[in-house]
Design a protein around this motif. Structure first.
Motif, PDB file in Angstrom:
ATOM      1  N   ILE A   5       0.160  -0.599  -0.449  1.00 57.93           N
ATOM      2  CA  ILE A   5      -1.151  -0.246  -1.373  1.00 57.93           C
ATOM      3  C   ILE A   5      -1.160   0.853  -2.155  1.00 57.93           C
ATOM      4  O   ILE A   5      -1.539   1.806  -1.928  1.00 57.93           O
ATOM      5  CB  ILE A   5      -2.268  -1.182  -0.611  1.00 57.93           C
ATOM      6  N   GLY A   6      -0.886   1.030  -3.168  1.00 58.25           N
ATOM      7  CA  GLY A   6      -1.142   2.421  -4.001  1.00 58.25           C
ATOM      8  C   GLY A   6      -2.101   1.396  -5.265  1.00 58.25           C
ATOM      9  O   GLY A   6      -2.981   0.419  -5.687  1.00 58.25           O
ATOM     10  N   ILE A   7      -3.933   1.872  -5.000  1.00 61.41           N
ATOM     11  CA  ILE A   7      -5.054   3.015  -6.240  1.00 61.41           C
ATOM     12  C   ILE A   7      -4.495   3.869  -6.833  1.00 61.41           C
ATOM     13  O   ILE A   7      -4.768   4.459  -6.740  1.00 61.41           O
ATOM     14  CB  ILE A   7      -5.697   2.766  -4.825  1.00 61.41           C
ATOM     15  N   VAL A   8      -5.154   3.224  -7.774  1.00 55.76           N
ATOM     16  CA  VAL A   8      -5.164   4.447  -9.074  1.00 55.76           C
ATOM     17  C   VAL A   8      -6.598   4.268  -9.788  1.00 55.76           C
ATOM     18  O   VAL A   8      -7.047   3.434 -10.037  1.00 55.76           O
ATOM     19  CB  VAL A   8      -4.131   4.285 -10.374  1.00 55.76           C
ATOM     20  N   GLY A  45     -11.073   1.584  -8.994  1.00 53.99           N
ATOM     21  CA  GLY A  45     -10.056   1.988  -9.264  1.00 53.99           C
ATOM     22  C   GLY A  45      -8.763   0.188  -9.512  1.00 53.99           C
ATOM     23  O   GLY A  45      -9.232  -1.351  -9.225  1.00 53.99           O
ATOM     24  N   THR A  46      -7.352   0.232  -9.703  1.00 50.55           N
ATOM     25  CA  THR A  46      -6.459  -0.697 -10.215  1.00 50.55           C
ATOM     26  C   THR A  46      -5.978  -0.340  -7.933  1.00 50.55           C
ATOM     27  O   THR A  46      -5.450   0.271  -8.461  1.00 50.55           O
ATOM     28  CB  THR A  46      -5.672  -0.239 -11.061  1.00 50.55           C
ATOM     29  N   LEU A  47      -5.604  -1.719  -7.934  1.00 54.73           N
ATOM     30  CA  LEU A  47      -5.350  -2.063  -6.613  1.00 54.73           C
ATOM     31  C   LEU A  47      -4.079  -2.907  -7.239  1.00 54.73           C
ATOM     32  O   LEU A  47      -3.885  -3.969  -7.248  1.00 54.73           O
ATOM     33  CB  LEU A  47      -6.598  -2.207  -5.216  1.00 54.73           C
ATOM     34  N   GLU A  48      -2.923  -2.108  -6.300  1.00 53.33           N
ATOM     35  CA  GLU A  48      -2.028  -3.295  -6.294  1.00 53.33           C
ATOM     36  C   GLU A  48      -1.111  -3.071  -5.134  1.00 53.33           C
ATOM     37  O   GLU A  48      -0.985  -2.230  -3.416  1.00 53.33           O
ATOM     38  CB  GLU A  48      -0.766  -2.331  -7.545  1.00 53.33           C
ATOM     39  N   HIS A  49      -0.917  -4.085  -5.215  1.00 51.45           N
ATOM     40  CA  HIS A  49      -0.322  -4.969  -2.958  1.00 51.45           C
ATOM     41  C   HIS A  49       0.965  -5.417  -3.470  1.00 51.45           C
ATOM     42  O   HIS A  49       1.656  -5.879  -3.663  1.00 51.45           O
ATOM     43  CB  HIS A  49      -0.963  -5.998  -2.469  1.00 51.45           C
ATOM     44  N   LEU A  50       2.079  -4.348  -2.665  1.00 45.89           N
ATOM     45  CA  LEU A  50       3.307  -4.620  -2.293  1.00 45.89           C
ATOM     46  C   LEU A  50       3.768  -5.767  -1.443  1.00 45.89           C
ATOM     47  O   LEU A  50       3.557  -4.334   0.396  1.00 45.89           O
ATOM     48  CB  LEU A  50       4.207  -3.689  -2.520  1.00 45.89           C
ATOM     49  N   VAL A 108      -0.710   3.478   2.713  1.00 49.81           N
ATOM     50  CA  VAL A 108      -2.048   3.268   0.984  1.00 49.81           C
ATOM     51  C   VAL A 108      -1.576   4.267   0.367  1.00 49.81           C
ATOM     52  O   VAL A 108      -1.616   5.791   0.925  1.00 49.81           O
ATOM     53  CB  VAL A 108      -3.114   3.043   1.835  1.00 49.81           C
ATOM     54  N   LYS A 109      -1.889   4.355  -1.050  1.00 53.57           N
ATOM     55  CA  LYS A 109      -1.463   5.681  -1.483  1.00 53.57           C
ATOM     56  C   LYS A 109      -2.435   5.813  -3.022  1.00 53.57           C
ATOM     57  O   LYS A 109      -2.540   4.736  -3.310  1.00 53.57           O
ATOM     58  CB  LYS A 109       0.020   5.409  -2.265  1.00 53.57           C
ATOM     59  N   THR A 110      -3.354   6.998  -2.641  1.00 62.33           N
ATOM     60  CA  THR A 110      -4.739   6.748  -3.690  1.00 62.33           C
ATOM     61  C   THR A 110      -4.420   7.875  -4.590  1.00 62.33           C
ATOM     62  O   THR A 110      -3.662   9.157  -4.293  1.00 62.33           O
ATOM     63  CB  THR A 110      -6.006   6.522  -3.357  1.00 62.33           C
ATOM     64  N   TYR A 150      -9.357  -4.748   1.041  1.00 60.80           N
ATOM     65  CA  TYR A 150      -9.310  -6.731  -0.083  1.00 60.80           C
ATOM     66  C   TYR A 150      -7.975  -6.969   0.898  1.00 60.80           C
ATOM     67  O   TYR A 150      -8.404  -8.078   0.979  1.00 60.80           O
ATOM     68  CB  TYR A 150      -7.958  -5.323  -0.504  1.00 60.80           C
ATOM     69  N   LEU A 151      -7.645  -6.154   2.274  1.00 63.20           N
ATOM     70  CA  LEU A 151      -6.386  -6.901   3.188  1.00 63.20           C
ATOM     71  C   LEU A 151      -7.590  -8.635   3.874  1.00 63.20           C
ATOM     72  O   LEU A 151      -6.899  -9.096   3.922  1.00 63.20           O
ATOM     73  CB  LEU A 151      -6.067  -6.018   3.793  1.00 63.20           C
ATOM     74  N   ARG A 152      -8.660  -7.514   4.121  1.00 65.07           N
ATOM     75  CA  ARG A 152      -9.764  -8.543   5.051  1.00 65.07           C
ATOM     76  C   ARG A 152     -10.011  -9.757   3.532  1.00 65.07           C
ATOM     77  O   ARG A 152      -9.993 -10.813   4.333  1.00 65.07           O
ATOM     78  CB  ARG A 152     -11.096  -7.860   5.262  1.00 65.07           C
TER      79      ARG A 152
END
Length: 120
Positions: A101-104, A111-116, A53-55, A18-20
């Motif tokens: 980055i949180g991934i659920v 999954g759903t990825l969110e980036h703060l 990163v928290k998954t 994602y970051l790339r």
């Protein structure tokens, strides 16, 4: 390897991909020192982003970002400065920031990825 560790590694791989796509250059992964570990260190423009990163398989035990509390944030800042000191040539002139980055999802790639960006 424990299922939790496999999920975490898969989440970190998804976060790197994602970051790339956003133009981040990955400088380091799973960097360790006596104070702890940084999941991802990346450069983005003039910023040095330390990314936690928290998954999670689901949000039944809370959102992944809830694990990044004030204590964890202080430790991430300490680790960020330790990394910058150890890599002075790379970090020189860059502004340090902390991202999360949180991934659920049971499969982080779907999954759903969110980036703060820039936690303080």
């Amino acid at each position: 390897m424990a299922a939790k560790d496999e999920l975490g590694r898969a989440g970190e791989e998804q976060a790197v991909r994602y970051l790339r796509t956003l133009g981040y250059e990955i400088l380091d992964r799973n960097w360790r020192c006596t104070q702890g570990e940084i999941d991802i260190v990346a450069s983005h423009g003039s910023h040095l982003a330390v990314v936690e990163v928290k998954t999670r398989r689901s949000d039944s035990y809370g959102h992944p970002f809830e694990a990044v509390d004030a204590r964890k944030l202080r430790r991430l800042w300490q680790l960020a400065h330790a990394w910058a000191s150890a890599h002075a040539d790379t970090a020189r002139g860059m502004t340090i920031r902390i991202d999360a980055i949180g991934i659920v999802g049971a499969d982080p790639a779907r999954g759903t990825l969110e980036h703060l960006v820039a936690l303080s």
